[in-house]
Design a protein around this motif. Structure first.
Motif, PDB file in Angstrom:
ATOM      1  N   ARG A 227       0.802  -1.216   0.000  1.00 19.69           N
ATOM      2  CA  ARG A 227       0.000   0.000   0.000  1.00 19.69           C
ATOM      3  C   ARG A 227       0.842   1.275   0.000  1.00 19.69           C
ATOM      4  N   THR A 228       2.141   1.162   0.220  1.00 22.70           N
ATOM      5  CA  THR A 228       3.007   2.344   0.234  1.00 22.70           C
ATOM      6  C   THR A 228       3.957   2.382  -0.964  1.00 22.70           C
ATOM      7  N   GLY A 229       3.718   1.525  -1.941  1.00 27.95           N
ATOM      8  CA  GLY A 229       4.618   1.455  -3.090  1.00 27.95           C
ATOM      9  C   GLY A 229       4.741   2.747  -3.865  1.00 27.95           C
ATOM     10  N   ASP A 230       3.673   3.548  -3.886  1.00 27.73           N
ATOM     11  CA  ASP A 230       3.677   4.801  -4.642  1.00 27.73           C
ATOM     12  C   ASP A 230       3.898   6.029  -3.752  1.00 27.73           C
ATOM     13  N   ASP A 231       4.203   5.809  -2.475  1.00 26.66           N
ATOM     14  CA  ASP A 231       4.381   6.925  -1.547  1.00 26.66           C
ATOM     15  C   ASP A 231       5.754   7.563  -1.774  1.00 26.66           C
ATOM     16  N   LYS A 232       5.762   8.819  -2.150  1.00 33.36           N
ATOM     17  CA  LYS A 232       7.010   9.521  -2.484  1.00 33.36           C
ATOM     18  C   LYS A 232       7.576  10.334  -1.323  1.00 33.36           C
ATOM     19  N   ARG A 233       6.977  10.259  -0.159  1.00 38.89           N
ATOM     20  CA  ARG A 233       7.483  11.039   0.966  1.00 38.89           C
ATOM     21  C   ARG A 233       8.880  10.562   1.366  1.00 38.89           C
ATOM     22  N   VAL A 234       9.688  11.521   1.795  1.00 42.58           N
ATOM     23  CA  VAL A 234      11.060  11.213   2.182  1.00 42.58           C
ATOM     24  C   VAL A 234      11.055  10.237   3.367  1.00 42.58           C
ATOM     25  N   GLY A 235      11.806   9.172   3.233  1.00 36.33           N
ATOM     26  CA  GLY A 235      11.947   8.217   4.318  1.00 36.33           C
ATOM     27  C   GLY A 235      11.038   7.008   4.239  1.00 36.33           C
ATOM     28  N   VAL A 236       9.952   7.106   3.493  1.00 35.19           N
ATOM     29  CA  VAL A 236       9.000   5.990   3.454  1.00 35.19           C
ATOM     30  C   VAL A 236       9.623   4.756   2.812  1.00 35.19           C
ATOM     31  N   ALA A 237      10.252   4.921   1.651  1.00 36.84           N
ATOM     32  CA  ALA A 237      10.828   3.782   0.941  1.00 36.84           C
ATOM     33  C   ALA A 237      11.897   3.092   1.795  1.00 36.84           C
ATOM     34  N   GLU A 238      12.763   3.902   2.448  1.00 38.37           N
ATOM     35  CA  GLU A 238      13.811   3.327   3.290  1.00 38.37           C
ATOM     36  C   GLU A 238      13.217   2.559   4.472  1.00 38.37           C
ATOM     37  N   LEU A 239      12.189   3.132   5.060  1.00 40.43           N
ATOM     38  CA  LEU A 239      11.561   2.498   6.221  1.00 40.43           C
ATOM     39  C   LEU A 239      10.895   1.175   5.831  1.00 40.43           C
ATOM     40  N   ILE A 240      10.187   1.174   4.709  1.00 41.85           N
ATOM     41  CA  ILE A 240       9.508  -0.041   4.262  1.00 41.85           C
ATOM     42  C   ILE A 240      10.518  -1.123   3.905  1.00 41.85           C
ATOM     43  N   ALA A 241      11.598  -0.731   3.247  1.00 39.31           N
ATOM     44  CA  ALA A 241      12.644  -1.707   2.907  1.00 39.31           C
ATOM     45  C   ALA A 241      13.255  -2.302   4.173  1.00 39.31           C
ATOM     46  N   SER A 242      13.468  -1.467   5.177  1.00 36.12           N
ATOM     47  CA  SER A 242      14.028  -1.942   6.435  1.00 36.12           C
ATOM     48  C   SER A 242      13.071  -2.900   7.133  1.00 36.12           C
ATOM     49  N   MET A 243      11.762  -2.605   7.070  1.00 35.14           N
ATOM     50  CA  MET A 243      10.770  -3.511   7.640  1.00 35.14           C
ATOM     51  C   MET A 243      10.813  -4.873   6.950  1.00 35.14           C
ATOM     52  N   GLY A 244      11.052  -4.856   5.639  1.00 37.33           N
ATOM     53  CA  GLY A 244      11.175  -6.110   4.905  1.00 37.33           C
ATOM     54  C   GLY A 244      12.371  -6.925   5.371  1.00 37.33           C
ATOM     55  N   ASP A 245      13.475  -6.235   5.681  1.00 38.91           N
ATOM     56  CA  ASP A 245      14.658  -6.928   6.201  1.00 38.91           C
ATOM     57  C   ASP A 245      14.372  -7.568   7.562  1.00 38.91           C
ATOM     58  N   ILE A 246      13.638  -6.841   8.386  1.00 38.45           N
ATOM     59  CA  ILE A 246      13.284  -7.378   9.704  1.00 38.45           C
ATOM     60  C   ILE A 246      12.387  -8.603   9.550  1.00 38.45           C
ATOM     61  N   LYS A 247      11.452  -8.519   8.606  1.00 36.27           N
ATOM     62  CA  LYS A 247      10.575  -9.667   8.374  1.00 36.27           C
ATOM     63  C   LYS A 247      11.390 -10.897   7.994  1.00 36.27           C
ATOM     64  N   GLN A 248      12.368 -10.724   7.129  1.00 34.27           N
ATOM     65  CA  GLN A 248      13.202 -11.855   6.722  1.00 34.27           C
ATOM     66  C   GLN A 248      14.011 -12.399   7.899  1.00 34.27           C
ATOM     67  N   ALA A 249      14.451 -11.509   8.783  1.00 33.33           N
ATOM     68  CA  ALA A 249      15.193 -11.947   9.963  1.00 33.33           C
ATOM     69  C   ALA A 249      14.297 -12.766  10.889  1.00 33.33           C
ATOM     70  N   ILE A 250      13.038 -12.376  11.008  1.00 31.18           N
ATOM     71  CA  ILE A 250      12.091 -13.128  11.833  1.00 31.18           C
ATOM     72  C   ILE A 250      11.845 -14.504  11.233  1.00 31.18           C
ATOM     73  N   LEU A 251      11.701 -14.553   9.915  1.00 33.29           N
ATOM     74  CA  LEU A 251      11.448 -15.825   9.239  1.00 33.29           C
ATOM     75  C   LEU A 251      12.654 -16.769   9.310  1.00 33.29           C
ATOM     76  N   ALA A 252      13.835 -16.198   9.488  1.00 32.24           N
ATOM     77  CA  ALA A 252      15.059 -17.012   9.451  1.00 32.24           C
ATOM     78  C   ALA A 252      15.291 -17.794  10.736  1.00 32.24           C
ATOM     79  N   THR A 253      14.518 -17.514  11.777  1.00 32.56           N
ATOM     80  CA  THR A 253      14.715 -18.220  13.048  1.00 32.56           C
ATOM     81  C   THR A 253      13.373 -18.610  13.639  1.00 32.56           C
ATOM     82  N   SER A 254      13.351 -19.689  14.364  1.00 25.57           N
ATOM     83  CA  SER A 254      12.106 -20.161  14.970  1.00 25.57           C
ATOM     84  C   SER A 254      11.874 -19.565  16.352  1.00 25.57           C
ATOM     85  N   ASP A 255      12.879 -18.918  16.915  1.00 26.87           N
ATOM     86  CA  ASP A 255      12.742 -18.344  18.259  1.00 26.87           C
ATOM     87  C   ASP A 255      13.303 -16.926  18.285  1.00 26.87           C
TER      88      ASP A 255
END
Length: 343
Positions: free
Chosen positions: A266-294
């Motif tokens: 839902r934020t793919g077209d958001d051009k505000r400063v910082g949004v893209a970086e924040l969303i990309a960082s959230m994606g990295d965190i999601k992958q880190a959560i998926l990489a471990t069971s605990d």
């Protein structure tokens, strides 16, 4: 409002002498130009429902009689209906999903179509289902002309404002003012029934007005999702701290990760400063959560902070940029350390 409470209200309103409405109160509302669609799969009751709404003032030449779901779907997709009346006894589950599809913008161009449900066998569970789908009103049959007039008048003059949650778009059923307990609150929507019945131009479902309200819905939906993300991440952080080594239960974990994906979409077209970086960082965190069971508390705490930073951006807080920068930097350091440790 829960289905049981609404059922009590409907029972009271449909009782003898419970309403003060009468035929005279229909004056001032010219229903002859209203495009009304009456859907009923049960042949033996079609005449009763048709006559009931004809007596209210709707004209046959402006009335569509629909007897199948295919006809109903086609009629709504044409975007010519002002008022939709659905008899639901034959197929309540499919009709409930149909109402939900309209409200979610999946059918037709007007998610704010006025929708009334009519039934001969109202029960709490069914009412609750249609309330949660976003119907405006439910009429328990048989109902007198006096009662039907009152319900139509109510939809014209006092239609509830709409509210958005992470899974719902529709009339606000809350018994108290949301303005006192909710940062987003409710908003008015186009009302084609009111426009045709009174000539009120502000209620017309014009293309411009629909775009405006659709934007409000999208904005509210994203904010609701972000608020829910922050709430779930905080819960996960507390759980991981209290029970180290124990995996987060599947249901909240799945909802949390799904929210990250939905917010990203839902934020793919958001051009505000910082949004893209924040969303990309959230994606990295999601992958880190998926990489471990605990996953440890720190990773969920990071996701919570990202949610707070995104909320600050959405609210236009002056310090939002600083929050985003700190969140992204911290996440990068933590994720890199975890990756190195795993290697």
């Amino acid at each position: 409002m829960q289905g049981g409470q609404l059922l009590k209200e409907l029972s009271a309103k449909n009782g003898a002498g419970a309403l003060s409405w009468n035929s005279d109160e229909a004056r001032g509302h010219d229903l002859r130009g209203v495009e009304i669609a009456l859907f009923n799969e049960i042949k033996r009751t079609r005449g009763i429902i048709r006559e009931s709404f004809r007596n209210v003032g709707f004209r046959p030449l402006k009335t569509n009689f629909l007897g199948s779901l295919d006809e109903l779907r086609f009629a709504v997709s044409r975007d010519e209906i002002d008022f939709l009346v659905l008899e639901v006894d034959e197929n309540p589950v499919k009709i409930c999903q149909f109402v939900r599809d309209i409200r979610q913008g999946m059918l037709g161009s007007n998610p704010y179509l006025v929708i009334s449900i009519v039934t001969w066998r109202a029960d709490g569970r069914m009412i609750n289902d249609f309330v949660n789908a976003g119907a405006d009103d439910l009429i328990a049959l048989p109902a007198s002309t006096r009662i039907t007039i009152g319900r139509v008048n109510n939809l014209i003059d006092q239609r509830r404002e709409f509210v958005v949650t992470t899974s719902y778009v529709g009339p606000d059923r809350h018994s108290k003012s949301r303005a006192k307990i909710d940062e987003l609150g409710t908003f008015s929507v186009p009302n084609g029934l009111r426009y045709k019945a009174t000539g009120d131009e502000s209620a017309a479902p014009s293309a411009a007005r629909l775009r405006q309200v659709n934007h409000i819905v999208e904005t509210h939906m994203l904010r609701r999702m972000t608020l829910r993300l922050e709430q779930l991440a905080a819960h996960a952080e507390r759980f991981a701290a209290a029970q180290p080594g124990t995996p987060l239960p599947n249901a909240p974990l799945t909802e949390l990760l799904d929210l990250v994906e939905e917010i990203e979409a839902r934020t793919g077209d958001d051009k505000r400063v910082g949004v893209a970086e924040l969303i990309a960082s959230m994606g990295d965190i999601k992958q880190a959560i998926l990489a471990t069971s605990d996953a440890r508390p720190d990773i969920f705490a990071l996701l919570k902070v990202h949610g707070q930073a995104l909320l600050a951006l959405q609210r236009g807080d002056k310090q939002a940029s600083d929050l985003v920068l700190r969140a992204v930097r911290t996440a990068k350091q933590v994720v890199e350390k975890r990756s190195q440790a795993a290697a």
